[in-house]
Scaffold this active site. Structure first.
Site, PDB file in Angstrom:
ATOM      1  N   ILE A  75      17.399   7.568  14.049  1.00 45.79           N
ATOM      2  CA  ILE A  75      16.130   7.459  13.482  1.00 45.79           C
ATOM      3  C   ILE A  75      15.423   6.116  13.453  1.00 45.79           C
ATOM      4  O   ILE A  75      14.385   5.763  14.137  1.00 45.79           O
ATOM      5  CB  ILE A  75      15.933   8.372  12.215  1.00 45.79           C
TER       6      ILE A  75
ATOM      7  N   SER B  75      14.355   8.540   4.027  1.00 50.19           N
ATOM      8  CA  SER B  75      15.708   8.757   4.181  1.00 50.19           C
ATOM      9  C   SER B  75      16.493   9.665   3.099  1.00 50.19           C
ATOM     10  O   SER B  75      16.449  10.923   3.194  1.00 50.19           O
ATOM     11  CB  SER B  75      16.639   7.569   4.396  1.00 50.19           C
ATOM     12  N   ARG B  76      16.996   9.004   1.948  1.00 45.91           N
ATOM     13  CA  ARG B  76      17.195   9.994   0.634  1.00 45.91           C
ATOM     14  C   ARG B  76      16.631   9.070  -0.615  1.00 45.91           C
ATOM     15  O   ARG B  76      16.583   7.886  -0.631  1.00 45.91           O
ATOM     16  CB  ARG B  76      18.745   9.795   0.811  1.00 45.91           C
TER      17      ARG B  76
ATOM     18  N   GLU C 112      14.257  15.124  -6.592  1.00 44.48           N
ATOM     19  CA  GLU C 112      13.495  15.946  -5.899  1.00 44.48           C
ATOM     20  C   GLU C 112      13.979  17.443  -5.906  1.00 44.48           C
ATOM     21  O   GLU C 112      13.284  18.225  -5.851  1.00 44.48           O
ATOM     22  CB  GLU C 112      13.344  15.556  -4.362  1.00 44.48           C
TER      23      GLU C 112
END
Ligand code: NAD
Length: 335
Positions: free
Chosen positions: A155, A234-235, A264
């Site tokens: 990515i 990303s995270r 989340e």
């Protein structure tokens, strides 16, 4: 093979059923998120198919193992939600989707950058209210700006390629540098501290690992340029959200674009519009005019969902046929 598909949404069914049509696995869909309390739903299925916020900790894996599960098929790239050591000890095979349209996520990062740098999110609302004033909407050119890319894998490399087209200067940081990154125009690898000191925009594309947890914290922020734009697709836990709130209040951070958030699991992928959200940190984030949050949708393109479903079904087929799966992941103890 019978597969219990957890956290399934209508779009999962559409794309997985299409990929499975000629293959014929028995896919049983559950809306519920997988964790220790929902694991018994698996019944007699020898495989589960899970997504980013399913909880595959030791307790859940032990229940799955007791139910006879042999295969965990992740329909995502990240695997930070799986206790790989426990899975290995219990003899569970874990497979994932190592690659799918990296354009989906990289293009979303560019969308967040442009939206924040040109304030489209504010302009959208203003124009709908008949307010055509430009006050407060002043942006800046991306051309000749310096963008720091942390993680130059699939990515990060696509993002570099796109931003090269904008005429940006690119600073990369990666634990395992890619020889092709410095081949982009005006691109070079630097240390993290150099990246922090020079970048106008910083975008995160590394995995969440113990060593990258809260990579962007108060001390990293201190090293950055005033007004820096931070992007995280990303995270969530790559960023210390509370430190970001302080950085936004002090105006050290010029803008923050997030597609992921460290807490989340209890928020994203569901309609909570009639509920009272209890997460005060998340709610505080949403009060800033220069913060843009999307609910983990960077992967959500037709191309990516097709790739994800095709690879997931193929991974399950490999396991069912006893073939080695190229997308298997195993626990590797630290030396
Ligand atoms: P990738 O494995 O191709 O690239 C990750 C890069 O990070 C690699 O080059 C690796 O060397 C580097 N890296 C590893 N440890 C590092 C460290 N400590 N510091 C800096 N770099 C490090 O993965 P990818 O397909 O490019 O995906 C990147 C991340 O994007 C995934 O880990 C996942 O968390 C996230 N992702 C998010 C979404 C979304 O919808 N928001 C979708 C897909 C992936």
């Amino acid at each position: 093979m019978k597969v219990a598909v957890f956290s399934s949404k209508s779009y999962d069914k559409t794309f997985l059923n299409a990929a499975n049509e000629a293959v014929g696995h028995e896919l049983v869909y559950y809306d519920s998120k997988l964790d220790a309390s929902t694991a018994p739903l698996v019944g007699n299925a020898p495989a589960v198919c899970v997504f980013v916020n399913d909880v595959l900790d030791r307790a859940t894996l032990e229940i799955l193992h007791q139910c006879g599960v042999k295969l965990i098929a992740l329909r995502c790239t990240g695997f930070n939600n799986v206790d790989l050591q426990a899975a290995g000890e219990l003899g569970l095979t874990v497979v994932r989707v190592t690659a799918y349209s990296p354009y989906s996520v990289a293009e979303h990062a560019v969308g967040l950058i442009l939206c924040l740098s040109r304030k489209y999110h504010r302009a959208f609302n203003r124009v709908r209210e008949g307010n055509f004033s430009l006050d407060g909407l002043l942006g800046f050119d991306l051309h000749a700006r310096t963008v720091g890319i942390i993680g130059t894998g699939k990515i990060g490399m696509v993002l570099a390629e796109i931003l090269q087209g904008f005429g940006c200067r690119l600073l990369g940081y990666d634990a395992y540098p890619n020889p092709n990154f410095p081949k982009f125009n005006r691109a070079e690898y630097v240390t993290l501290d150099e990246l922090y000191a020079q970048a106008d925009i910083i975008s995160l594309h590394c995995p969440l690992l113990p060593e990258t947890h809260h990579l962007i914290n108060a001390s990293a922020l201190e090293k950055m340029k005033p007004g820096v734009i931070l992007i995280n697709v990303s995270r969530g836990a790559l960023i210390d959200t509370e430190a970001m709130i302080e950085g936004l209040k002090s105006q050290k951070i010029g803008a923050l674009g997030l597609d992921v958030y460290e807490e989340e699991e209890d928020l994203f992928f569901q309609d909570l519009s009639f509920k009272i959200i209890q997460d005060d940190i998340f709610q505080r984030l949403l009060t800033f005019p220069n913060v843009l949050v999307t609910g983990h949708q960077a992967f959500f393109t037709q191309e990516a969902l097709t790739d994800i479903a095709t690879t997931t079904i193929s991974n399950i087929s490999d396991f069912a046929a006893g073939r080695p799966c190229p997308h298997e992941i195993r626990y590797t103890p630290k030396s």
